[in-house]
Design an enzyme around this catalytic site. Structure first.
Site, PDB file in Angstrom:
ATOM      1  N   ASN A 201       0.929  -1.236  -0.054  1.00 26.85           N
ATOM      2  CA  ASN A 201      -0.320  -0.056   0.081  1.00 26.85           C
ATOM      3  C   ASN A 201       0.923   1.538  -0.153  1.00 26.85           C
ATOM      4  OD1 ASN A 201       0.631  -0.381   2.813  1.00 26.85           O
ATOM      5  ND2 ASN A 201      -0.548   1.096   3.419  1.00 26.85           N
TER       6      ASN A 201
ATOM      7  N   LYS B 271      13.254  -4.380  -0.624  1.00 26.22           N
ATOM      8  CA  LYS B 271      12.265  -5.360  -1.060  1.00 26.22           C
ATOM      9  C   LYS B 271      11.064  -5.034  -1.160  1.00 26.22           C
ATOM     10  CE  LYS B 271      10.117  -9.479   0.660  1.00 26.22           C
ATOM     11  NZ  LYS B 271       8.634  -9.120   0.462  1.00 26.22           N
TER      12      LYS B 271
ATOM     13  N   GLY C 260       5.257  -2.192   8.082  1.00 25.31           N
ATOM     14  CA  GLY C 260       4.172  -3.410   7.878  1.00 25.31           C
ATOM     15  C   GLY C 260       3.510  -3.644   9.039  1.00 25.31           C
ATOM     16  N   GLY C 261       3.101  -5.178   9.195  1.00 23.97           N
ATOM     17  CA  GLY C 261       2.338  -5.447  10.466  1.00 23.97           C
ATOM     18  C   GLY C 261       3.191  -5.981  11.570  1.00 23.97           C
TER      19      GLY C 261
ATOM     20  N   GLU D 130       7.867   1.025  11.074  1.00 21.44           N
ATOM     21  CA  GLU D 130       6.789   1.710  10.942  1.00 21.44           C
ATOM     22  C   GLU D 130       5.479   0.791  10.796  1.00 21.44           C
ATOM     23  OE1 GLU D 130       3.718   3.225   9.907  1.00 21.44           O
ATOM     24  OE2 GLU D 130       4.333   3.453   7.833  1.00 21.44           O
ATOM     25  N   LEU D 131       4.684   0.462  11.789  1.00 19.76           N
ATOM     26  CA  LEU D 131       3.771  -0.546  11.899  1.00 19.76           C
ATOM     27  C   LEU D 131       2.229  -0.046  11.501  1.00 19.76           C
ATOM     28  CD1 LEU D 131       5.552  -2.558  14.436  1.00 19.76           C
ATOM     29  CD2 LEU D 131       5.904  -2.546  12.210  1.00 19.76           C
TER      30      LEU D 131
ATOM     31  N   CYS E 151      -2.106   2.718   6.964  1.00 20.89           N
ATOM     32  CA  CYS E 151      -1.724   2.644   8.504  1.00 20.89           C
ATOM     33  C   CYS E 151      -2.301   3.616   9.346  1.00 20.89           C
ATOM     34  CB  CYS E 151      -0.176   2.507   8.577  1.00 20.89           C
ATOM     35  SG  CYS E 151       0.579   3.818   7.998  1.00 20.89           S
TER      36      CYS E 151
ATOM     37  N   GLU F  89      -6.850  -4.694  13.902  1.00 18.64           N
ATOM     38  CA  GLU F  89      -6.644  -3.264  12.910  1.00 18.64           C
ATOM     39  C   GLU F  89      -7.260  -4.172  11.657  1.00 18.64           C
ATOM     40  OE1 GLU F  89      -3.393  -0.798  10.361  1.00 18.64           O
ATOM     41  OE2 GLU F  89      -2.832  -2.832  11.359  1.00 18.64           O
TER      42      GLU F  89
END
Length: 487
Positions: free
Chosen positions: A150, A173, A226-227, A248-249, A282, A379
């Site tokens: 995203n 990646k 990501g998560g 950064e989650l 997020c 979430e």
């Protein structure tokens, strides 16, 4: 069918394997993606390390690095529409948003192009009369960057820009879900003239690519978006190479509306905060905390706006909500909505996936007053809003902070003193007052708790990609005295 390639050591190449990419709007295969495995990862990291210490990049001045970033910014701006169409095709994000967002991404590269020769060291007024001591800031080393599907060109720019300004080299990646725009972006990096190995862009799966990258002995820092669960694997992997990490989650961001707020404006901001990007953000304002006296009026206004949203093909500029990125995500959201309703949440609108081709889910509102709903805790990463009400400011603050996350928050009120009290009390890295989902390269971005640590954006992000070297220079010509006494 279009076939994409990796970009490693200044060359485009196939992966050790390949896999199909699915168009979320139709559920059909549209492209073939290269799949990096351990051999590709090792080749990319070795190329980045070589570029860091040998060759043109290592010899460039900071000003020269900045000029390359400016050139990259111009190319991103010129190719924004092509990149936007690829992102929309591969992830389902609507073209209205990808077009505007990617055009703005160029500003991040311009900002960090300007910062490149403004990363300064310092002179220390040391307590020894025969010593001069100063600090240098040097690139932290090879950086592994793991970027989600995203907003990937934005979420890569906030890593690539400051890292290049600091003089680092990197392996990026792209997510295995929808990597096309980042793989295409590699062509702009190449055209801009960055030396071989400075920026390497690959894609692949977590177990065979992401894990190998994160634990590689030549990686000095891992920048991950990501998560939380995947982040835990990243941190465990970093024990192998002792790389530093920035994470950064996700978020479960509170959106607080007081009775004195401009309700029309707040409703538009809430729509932007939870239904824009199909809720796949997020910072999504997924928990509406609204003053009880205006709850019914505000929820009715939101329902009207939600049901008027145009759902359609993501490449149609008139579409306002497109598909979710994957079938897996569509199924997860549907199951969580069902669990929430079973727990007592009341469905206001939406709630069931749309029949037909593609991974569509409608804008959904759940009234969670007086129930313990999973939708208030977990979430969704989708277009689902959970609503609770409050009576007092203290109750609003308690509800806002009742989460393991701490990324973003919104406060809507005309009372300036109240806004100041709340912005101090909310435990989140970002507080928007009477607005929502605004970003800038000048402003740091990041969270607390399960939302991660580290910041992206601003000068702070560039400094995070540096390490400090302390230099001591003895200024006396006299012989060094007693060698057995620490100076």
């Amino acid at each position: 069918m279009r076939r994409f390639q990796h970009y490693i050591d200044g060359e485009f190449s196939n992966g050790e394997a390949s896999y199909p990419s699915i168009d979320p709007a139709t559920g059909t295969v549209w492209a073939e993606m290269p799949e990096a495995r351990e051999g590709d990862v090792d080749r990319a990291v070795n190329a980045a390390e070589k570029a860091l210490y040998d060759g043109p990049w290592a010899k460039m001045t900071a000003t020269q690095r900045g000029k390359l970033l400016y050139r990259l910014a111009d190319l991103v701006a010129a190719n924004a529409q092509v990149l936007a169409e690829l992102e929309t095709r591969d992830t389902g994000k609507i073209i209205r948003e990808t077009s505007a967002q990617i055009a703005y991404v160029a500003e991040y590269y311009r900002y960090y192009g300007g910062i490149a020769d403004k990363i300064e060291g310092s002179y220390l007024p040391i307590d020894k009369p025969d010593m001069d001591v100063w600090l240098r800031r040097e690139p932290i080393g090879v950086v592994a960057m793991v970027v989600p599907w995203n907003s990937q060109l934005f979420l890569s720019a906030v890593k690539i820009g400051p890292a290049l300004a600091a003089g680092c080299t990197m392996v990026v990646k792209a997510s295995e879900d929808g990597p096309a725009p980042l793989l295409e972006f590699a062509r702009l990096v190449h055209e801009a003239g960055f030396p071989a190995g400075v920026v390497n862009i690959i894609t692949g799966f977590g177990a065979s690519c992401g894990a190998a990258l994160g634990r590689h002995p030549k990686v000095a820092h891992v920048a991950f978006t990501g998560g939380p669960e995947t982040a835990r694997h990243v941190v465990r992997n970093s024990a192998e190479n002792l790389a530093s990490t920035s994470l950064e989650l996700g978020g479960k961001s509170p959106f607080i509306v007081f009775a004195d707020a401009d309700l029309e404006s707040a409703a538009n901001a809430q729509v932007a905060g939870i239904f824009a990007a199909t809720g796949q953000s997020c910072v999504a304002g997924s928990r509406l905390i609204v003053e009880r006296s205006v709850k019914d009026k505000f929820v009715a206004l939101l329902r009207q706006k939600a049901e008027a949203i145009r759902i359609g093909a993501p490449l149609d500029m008139a579409t306002e909500v497109g598909p979710l990125a994957t079938k897996r995500q569509q199924d997860n959201i549907g199951a969580l909505v069902e669990r929430s309703i079973a727990s007592g949440a009341r469905l206001v609108t939406g709630g069931r996936k749309i029949d037909g081709e593609g991974f569509y889910f409608p804008p959904t509102i759940l009234d969670c007053d007086d129930v313990a709903s999973p939708s208030m805790i977990e979430e969704f990463f989708g277009p689902v809003l959970s609503v609770v009400s409050f009576e007092t400011e203290a109750e609003a603050l308690r509800l806002a902070n009742d989460t393991r996350y701490g990324l973003a928050s919104g406060i809507f009120t005309q009372n300036l003193t109240r806004a100041h009290r709340l912005m101090k009390g909310i435990r989140a890295g970002i507080v928007w007052v009477n607005t929502y989902r605004a970003v800038s390269p000048i402003a740091p971005f990041g969270g607390f708790g399960l939302s991660g640590h580290g910041r992206e954006g601003g000068m702070a992000a560039a400094l995070d990609y540096t390490r400090t070297k302390t230099i001591w220079l003895r200024t006396s010509d006299d012989p060094i005295p007693d060698p057995f006494v620490m100076r």
